[in-house]
Scaffold this motif. Structure first.
Motif: not given
Length: 647
Positions: A113-118, A132-138
C-alpha cells in the motif's frame, strides 16, 4: 514460487535499449534473449552477470520483468527493489506498481500500500490508482466475500501447467503442457515448458473429473491451443491458438507469434472448418473466448488498439448470418492499465474475469460483475479460497449446481498451474445497499454542529434525502446504491452554506465530513489556512516541484482568501515524511515551497505578502522519524503543506 504458463498470454514486455558505450557482449546476449521472449534463459544469463559483478539499471529492470512475467513474484520484488535503490536509476511509474503487486503476492500488504501511494504520486490519473482509492479497505471487503467455496485439487492435473477449463457436454475441456516434446522445438523458451494442447476429461457426480485425454487431433497443432468456449448445442467451438500456418508458428515483424481466435464446427464427430475470426490481426493478440448464454455475444481478451493496459476484456456481437460486429472495449469499470483476461459469462449474465489491476490479494485475482449495465458496474472480488496471493484465473461456474473450476499456481499444487474444482456454498453479493453517514463540524475549531439542516442531491441536482444533524453533529441518510457523484448541502445560522461533494463508487457506507465556515472574519496570526479553507493535500509528481493542475485548484482557494483580505501575509511551509534521504527531502520540499510562492505571485499577489520555505522532515508532527516503523496513515500526516498567517 511457481511459473504460470498463462502468463505467456498477454505478458507486458518492456522494450530494452542499452546506450552504454562499449557494452559487454554477455550483457548484449542476455538482452537478446529477453527481447526474443526467452525469459527463462534471460533470467539465468542476467543472474550470471550479477554474480560476476555486473550491475546496471537495465539488468535490474529485465530481471524484475522476466520474473514478474513468469509469476516469480518473490524474485521479481528483489530485483525491483534493487532497481529502485540503484544510484541514478530512472524508475518509471509502472515499476512502482509492479513492485507493489509483487509485495502483495508475498502478503506484505502494508508495504504494498505504501508503494501504491508512491505510484499514485507518480501517476495520479491511472485507473488503478482510482480503484485503489475507491477500495482502501479492500482486504476487509475481500474477507467479507471469502469462505463461500469449498475447493479441491483435481486428480487430472499433471506436473506441468493445466488451466483454462471449460464446460462441454459431460466433459471438462482444458489446456495443458503435459505433451512434453523430445526436441527443443517442442519447448517454449519463455518458461521452458512444452507447448499447450487441448485435453478433455469426464465429469462424474460420483467420481469427480477423470480420464484425461487429448480432445481433438484436428484442433491440436505444434503451437499453443488453449481457452475454449462452446455453443449451447455443442456444435461450435471458439478457441485460442498462436498465429500459425500449416501447424507452425507465423511471426510478425518483431518476431512475435500473436494469439488469435479460431472457430470450428462439429460434423460427424470431427471438428472441421477451422477458421480465423475476421477481427484477428498479426499486430496484436486476441485470446480467451467466452460466449454469452444466448450465443449472440463473444467476450475475449486482447491488447488491440484502444486497450487501456496490457490486456483488456472486449465484446463483439455475433450476427444472425454468422458475421461479426466491431469489437467493443468493456470500459474502465472493468479494465485497467494492467491485465484483465479469462472472461466467462454465466447463465444469468454475470461476467467473471481475472485481473491484477483491481485491488486483490496478489497476482491475478478472480472478479465478478453484472454485464447488463457496465457504465455503473459493481466489480466484486470473489474472495478466498478461490483467490490467493498467487495467480488465480480461468474461473467457470454452473449456476444451477454451484459447481465450477478455476486454475491457480498457488503453493501445494501438482504442477506450475493446477485446475481446482469448487462448490459455491453461498452466492456472491453483486448488488450494494448503502447509507450515507457523516458529521458536521465547524471548519475552524473542529467542534460538532448539532441542528444543522442537511440535504443530499444527485448529479442532476435532485434532492434524494434530507435530515438534521444530531446533538453530536452526526447524521445518517439513506442513499441507495446508484454509483455516481453526489453532494451534501448544509445550512446553519451564523455559518456560510456548505456544499460537500462525494462519489458513491463502492458498496461501503460513505462517511462524509461536512465542514461549515463561520461568517467570514480574517484569520488570526498563527492560523494555518489549510484548516480554515479546508484545503486538500497539495500533491506534486514524483521527484518534481511543478504545480499540478489539481494543486492549482487548492492554491486558488488561498489566492481568493488573500484577495479578500489584502492585509493578510502568509508563510508557506512544505514538509515531507522521513522516508528518503534527509538532504534530498529538504531540497525537494524547499523547491516545492518556492514553486508554490511563485504560483501565487504569478496570479497577482504582491511578493511582500508571501514567503516560502521547505523543512523536509525536520518538523514531523509525530514520532515517525528515520528508522521508525510507522503506518501509511502516520507517514501521511507528515507530508503536508502549511499556509500560516503571519500578519
Amino acid at each position: 514460487m511457481k511459473n504460470t504458463t498463462q502468463n505467456i498470454l498477454f505478458a507486458i514486455v518492456f522494450t530494452v535499449s542499452f546506450i552504454s558505450f562499449g557494452q559487454d557482449r554477455k550483457e548484449q546476449k542476455a538482452e537478446d534473449k529477453f527481447e526474443d521472449y526467452a525469459f527463462m534463459d534471460a533470467i539465468s544469463s542476467y543472474e550470471d552477470l550479477v554474480q560476476k559483478g555486473y550491475t546496471s539499471e537495465e539488468i535490474y529492470k529485465n530481471l524484475g520483468n522476466a520474473n514478474y512475467n513468469n509469476a516469480k513474484y518473490d524474485a521479481a520484488s528483489q530485483w525491483y527493489e534493487k532497481l529502485i535503490n540503484h544510484d541514478g536509476a530512472t524508475v518509471e511509474p509502472e515499476y512502482l506498481y509492479r513492485y507493489a503487486q509483487s509485495l502483495k503476492s508475498l502478503e506484505k500488504y502494508d508495504e504494498s500500500d505504501d508503494w501504491m501511494q508512491k505510484f499514485e504520486d507518480a501517476k495520479a490519473n491511472d485507473y488503478r490508482v482510482t480503484k485503489f482509492n475507491e477500495n482502501m479497505d479492500y482486504l476487509k471487503k475481500i474477507k467479507e466475500s471469502s469462505g463461500r467455496y469449498t475447493i479441491e485439487n483435481l486428480k487430472i492435473n499433471s506436473k506441468v501447467s493445466d488451466f483454462a477449463p471449460s464446460f462441454y457436454k459431460n466433459l471438462l475441456v482444458f489446456s495443458t503442457a503435459r505433451d512434453t516434446g523430445i526436441t527443443s522445438k517442442n519447448i517454449h523458451q519463455w518458461n521452458e515448458k512444452s507447448f499447450l494442447n487441448l485435453y478433455s476429461a469426464d465429469i462424474s457426480d460420483s467420481s469427480g473429473v477423470m480420464h484425461p485425454q487429448r480432445f481433438s487431433k484436428k484442433l491440436n497443432t505444434k503451437t499453443h491451443e488453449s481457452s475454449t468456449t462452446f455453443s449451447k448445442d455443442g456444435d461450435i467451438v471458439f478457441f485460442t491458438r498462436n498465429n500459425s500456418e500449416n501447424g507452425g508458428f507465423e511471426r510478425d515483424a518483431e518476431g512475435i507469434s500473436r494469439l488469435k481466435l479460431y472457430r470450428a464446427v462439429l460434423r460427424d464427430d470431427e471438428w472441421t472448418d477451422i477458421t480465423e475470426l475476421p477481427f484477428n490481426s498479426d499486430d496484436y493478440s486476441i485470446a480467451h473466448p467466452a460466449l454469452s448464454p444466448d450465443g449472440t455475444k463473444l467476450y475475449f481478451a486482447s491488447d488491440m488498439p484502444g486497450t487501456l493496459g496490457a490486456s483488456d476484456i472486449f465484446m463483439v456481437k455475433i450476427n444472425n448470418d454468422g458475421t461479426y460486429g466491431k469489437p467493443v472495449n468493456l470500459g474502465d469499470k472493468i479494465n485497467t492499465e494492467a491485465r484483465e483476461n479469462f472472461p466467462f459469462v454465466t447463465q444469468t449474465n454475470v461476467l467473471y474475469f481475472s485481473s491484477d489491476g483491481h485491488p486483490g490479494l496478489g497476482g491475478l485475482d478472480v472478479f465478478a460483475t453484472k454485464v447488463e449495465d457496465l457504465e455503473s458496474a459493481y466489480v466484486a472480488n470473489v474472495g478466498e479460497p478461490v483467490n490467493s496471493e498467487q495467480d488465480d484465473f480461468s474461473f467457470i461456474i454452473d449456476e444451477n449446481t454451484g459447481k465450477g473450476f478455476f486454475a491457480s499456481n498457488r503453493e501445494g499444487g501438482m504442477g506450475s498451474d493446477d485446475i481446482y474444482g469448487f462448490l459455491e456454498t453461498q452466492p456472491l453479493q453483486l448488488t450494494c445497499n448503502t447509507a450515507i453517514q457523516g458529521i458536521v463540524k465547524d471548519e475552524k475549531t473542529g467542534n460538532p454542529l448539532p441542528g444543522t439542516k442537511l440535504w443530499m442531491t444527485n448529479s442532476n441536482g435532485a434532492t434524494i434525502a434530507e435530515t438534521v444533524s444530531e446533538a453530536d453533529g452526526t447524521f445518517t441518510m439513506d442513499g441507495g446504491c446508484e454509483k455516481g457523484k453526489y453532494k451534501v448541502l448544509a445550512v446553519k445560522e451564523d455559518y456560510e452554506d456548505g456544499e460537500t461533494p462525494f462519489e458513491l463508487a463502492t458498496s461501503e457506507t460513505p462517511e462524509v465530513t461536512v465542514l461549515l465556515k463561520p461568517i467570514r472574519k480574517a484569520a488570526a496570526v498563527g492560523t494555518d489556512l489549510t484548516k480554515v479553507l479546508n484545503l486538500k493535500p497539495i500533491y506534486f509528481d514524483l521527484n518534481k516541484a511543478v504545480i499540478r493542475e489539481d494543486a492549482k485548484i487548492e492554491l486558488n482557494k488561498v489566492l481568493e482568501y488573500m484577495n479578500t483580505y489584502p492585509e493578510v501575509k502568509i508563510a508557506i511551509g512544505s514538509h515531507t515524511d522521513s522516508r528518503g534521504r534527509d538532504s534530498y527531502n529538504l531540497s525537494l520540499s524547499d523547491k516545492r515551497a518556492k514553486s508554490t510562492v511563485a504560483y501565487l505571485i504569478s496570479k497577482g499577489i504582491n511578493s511582500s505578502r508571501i514567503t516560502g520555505q521547505g523543512y523536509g522532515e525536520s518538523k514531523l508532527v509525530n514520532d515517525c522519524g528515520n528508522g521508525v516503523k510507522c503506518s501509511k496513515a502516520e507517514h501521511e500526516l507528515n507530508r503536508r503543506s502549511e499556509f500560516i498567517v503571519v500578519e
